[in-house]
Design a protein around this motif. Structure first.
Motif, PDB file in Angstrom:
ATOM      1  N   TYR A 189       0.745  -1.256   0.045  1.00  0.00           N
ATOM      2  CA  TYR A 189      -0.113   0.220   0.263  1.00  0.00           C
ATOM      3  C   TYR A 189       0.918   1.267   0.191  1.00  0.00           C
ATOM      4  N   SER A 190       1.984   1.161   0.754  1.00  0.00           N
ATOM      5  CA  SER A 190       2.790   2.419   0.817  1.00  0.00           C
ATOM      6  C   SER A 190       3.470   2.597  -0.581  1.00  0.00           C
ATOM      7  N   GLN A 191       3.958   1.572  -1.342  1.00  0.00           N
ATOM      8  CA  GLN A 191       4.639   1.942  -2.534  1.00  0.00           C
ATOM      9  C   GLN A 191       3.466   2.258  -3.446  1.00  0.00           C
ATOM     10  N   LEU A 193       0.836   4.019  -2.881  1.00  0.00           N
ATOM     11  CA  LEU A 193       0.579   5.375  -2.463  1.00  0.00           C
ATOM     12  C   LEU A 193       1.609   6.412  -3.024  1.00  0.00           C
ATOM     13  N   LEU A 194       2.877   6.014  -2.944  1.00  0.00           N
ATOM     14  CA  LEU A 194       3.966   6.720  -3.456  1.00  0.00           C
ATOM     15  C   LEU A 194       3.831   6.884  -4.863  1.00  0.00           C
ATOM     16  N   ARG A 195       3.523   5.659  -5.731  1.00  0.00           N
ATOM     17  CA  ARG A 195       3.740   5.895  -7.003  1.00  0.00           C
ATOM     18  C   ARG A 195       2.442   6.887  -7.465  1.00  0.00           C
ATOM     19  N   CYS A 196       1.316   6.614  -6.891  1.00  0.00           N
ATOM     20  CA  CYS A 196       0.048   7.704  -6.966  1.00  0.00           C
ATOM     21  C   CYS A 196       0.341   8.943  -6.535  1.00  0.00           C
ATOM     22  N   LEU A 197       1.111   9.364  -5.731  1.00  0.00           N
ATOM     23  CA  LEU A 197       1.431  10.662  -5.225  1.00  0.00           C
ATOM     24  C   LEU A 197       2.234  11.218  -6.450  1.00  0.00           C
ATOM     25  N   THR A 198       3.181  10.253  -6.715  1.00  0.00           N
ATOM     26  CA  THR A 198       4.169  10.781  -8.035  1.00  0.00           C
ATOM     27  C   THR A 198       3.411  11.123  -8.957  1.00  0.00           C
ATOM     28  N   LEU A 200       0.268  11.674  -9.345  1.00  0.00           N
ATOM     29  CA  LEU A 200      -0.560  12.955  -8.936  1.00  0.00           C
ATOM     30  C   LEU A 200       0.299  14.349  -9.372  1.00  0.00           C
ATOM     31  N   GLN A 201       1.360  14.338  -8.614  1.00  0.00           N
ATOM     32  CA  GLN A 201       2.298  15.639  -8.590  1.00  0.00           C
ATOM     33  C   GLN A 201       2.773  15.678 -10.165  1.00  0.00           C
ATOM     34  N   ARG A 202       2.966  14.732 -10.949  1.00  0.00           N
ATOM     35  CA  ARG A 202       2.969  15.119 -12.376  1.00  0.00           C
ATOM     36  C   ARG A 202       2.030  15.572 -13.122  1.00  0.00           C
TER      37      ARG A 202
END
Length: 318
Positions: A189-191, A193-198, A200-202
């Motif tokens: 889930y953490s991985q 979530l990090l990919r989703c945040l990246t 989303l930022q892009r």
């Protein structure tokens, strides 16, 4: 294990994940880690054939199980002796208190034969009371049962307790498995979530760049329209000042002056044109040519002065 003995990708990943989660709990490896390190995965499979879930080798695990079994037997023997010792000790204490509180003769106090004969029966009665007390503690509903029913329940109490203990151990094992699964899912889930945040930022950066250019274009149009409105407003103020400054009579007089100046300019330009033609005809002359040049210069200067006066007049009029 040879490389040809390796399982299919799907089965191999499933087996490796089970090995890492059960037999080798510290190895919190993802499927991607196992795929990127095939030789290490092969080593884990070979290692899982020689260790149990606790991490001990199969030989040591067998010896440990035998040792625990012997410890259990010695513990049972010791508990039997300890229980008998404590029960007899309690009976002796009760007997001592009883003879101190009652009037008995010295002969009665030295009657160990009677006490020895009663000892076995007293121990059995005391053990029965303690067993019934333990039964009522484990099963409060048994308090209202008869002694026969209680005795039957006590006979099966050990099996019931062993079953409950096994249930507790199974529950602990399931809890451990669930905790390991939870840790694995938390890491996944953490991985994610990090990919989703990246991502989303892009997306936000790209959207901001697109909207920023559109916003700049709209702002430029707005400023252009605003600048035009300000110019029109200034022109209106200028016309208002001129209309307040000059009356109809002043405007008519200025028009007459302008007409006269324009007529004078036209005449002056005609004279200048004639002078230019004369200059072109007599440019081969000497002093006469210099005189004509000076005359032409004077005429040109006068024309420029009148044109300037007309321009200033027009400015003042408008």
């Amino acid at each position: 294990m040879a490389s040809g003995d390796f399982c299919s990708p799907g089965e191999g990943m499933e087996i490796l994940q089970q090995v890492c989660s059960k037999q080798l709990p510290p190895c919190n490896l993802s499927e991607e880690d196992l795929l990127q390190n095939p030789y290490f995965s092969k080593l884990l499979l070979n290692l899982s054939q020689h260790v149990d879930e606790s991490g001990l080798s199969l030989t040591l695990a067998k010896e440990q199980a035998q040792a625990w079994k012997e410890v259990g037997l010695h513990k049972t023997t010791w508990l039997r002796s300890e229980i008998l010792h404590r029960v007899i000790q309690e009976l002796l204490v009760d007997y001592y208190v009883k003879i101190q509180d009652t009037n008995v003769t010295s002969e009665d106090k030295k009657d160990f034969v009677w006490m020895r004969a009663r000892l076995q029966q007293e121990v059995e009665e005391q053990l029965k009371k303690k067993c019934f007390t333990l039964l009522c503690y484990c099963d409060p509903n048994s308090d209202a049962d008869s002694e026969t029913v209680k005795a039957a329940k006590v006979w099966k109490l050990a099996e019931v307790l062993v079953g409950e203990q096994q249930q507790c151990q199974d529950a602990k094992s399931q809890q451990k498995e669930q905790m390991l699964l939870l840790e694995k899912k938390s890491a996944t889930y953490s991985q994610v979530l990090l990919r989703c945040l990246t991502l989303l930022q892009r997306l936000l950066q790209e959207h901001r760049l697109k909207t920023q250019s559109e916003l700049d274009r709209i702002n430029a149009q707005y400023l252009e329209v605003k600048c035009g409105a300000m110019i029109l407003k200034l022109r209106m103020e200028e016309l208002k000042i001129l209309s307040d400054t000059y009356t109809v009579e002043k405007v008519e007089v200025h028009r007459l002056i302008r007409d006269r100046l324009e007529g004078a300019i036209r005449l002056q330009e005609q004279d200048m044109e004639k002078s230019r033609q004369v200059l072109n005809s007599y440019e081969v002359l000497g002093e006469e040519f210099d005189r004509l040049v000076k005359e032409y210069t004077v005429l040109k200067q006068a024309t420029e002065n009148k044109r300037w006066a007309l321009q200033e007049f027009n400015k003042a009029y408008h």
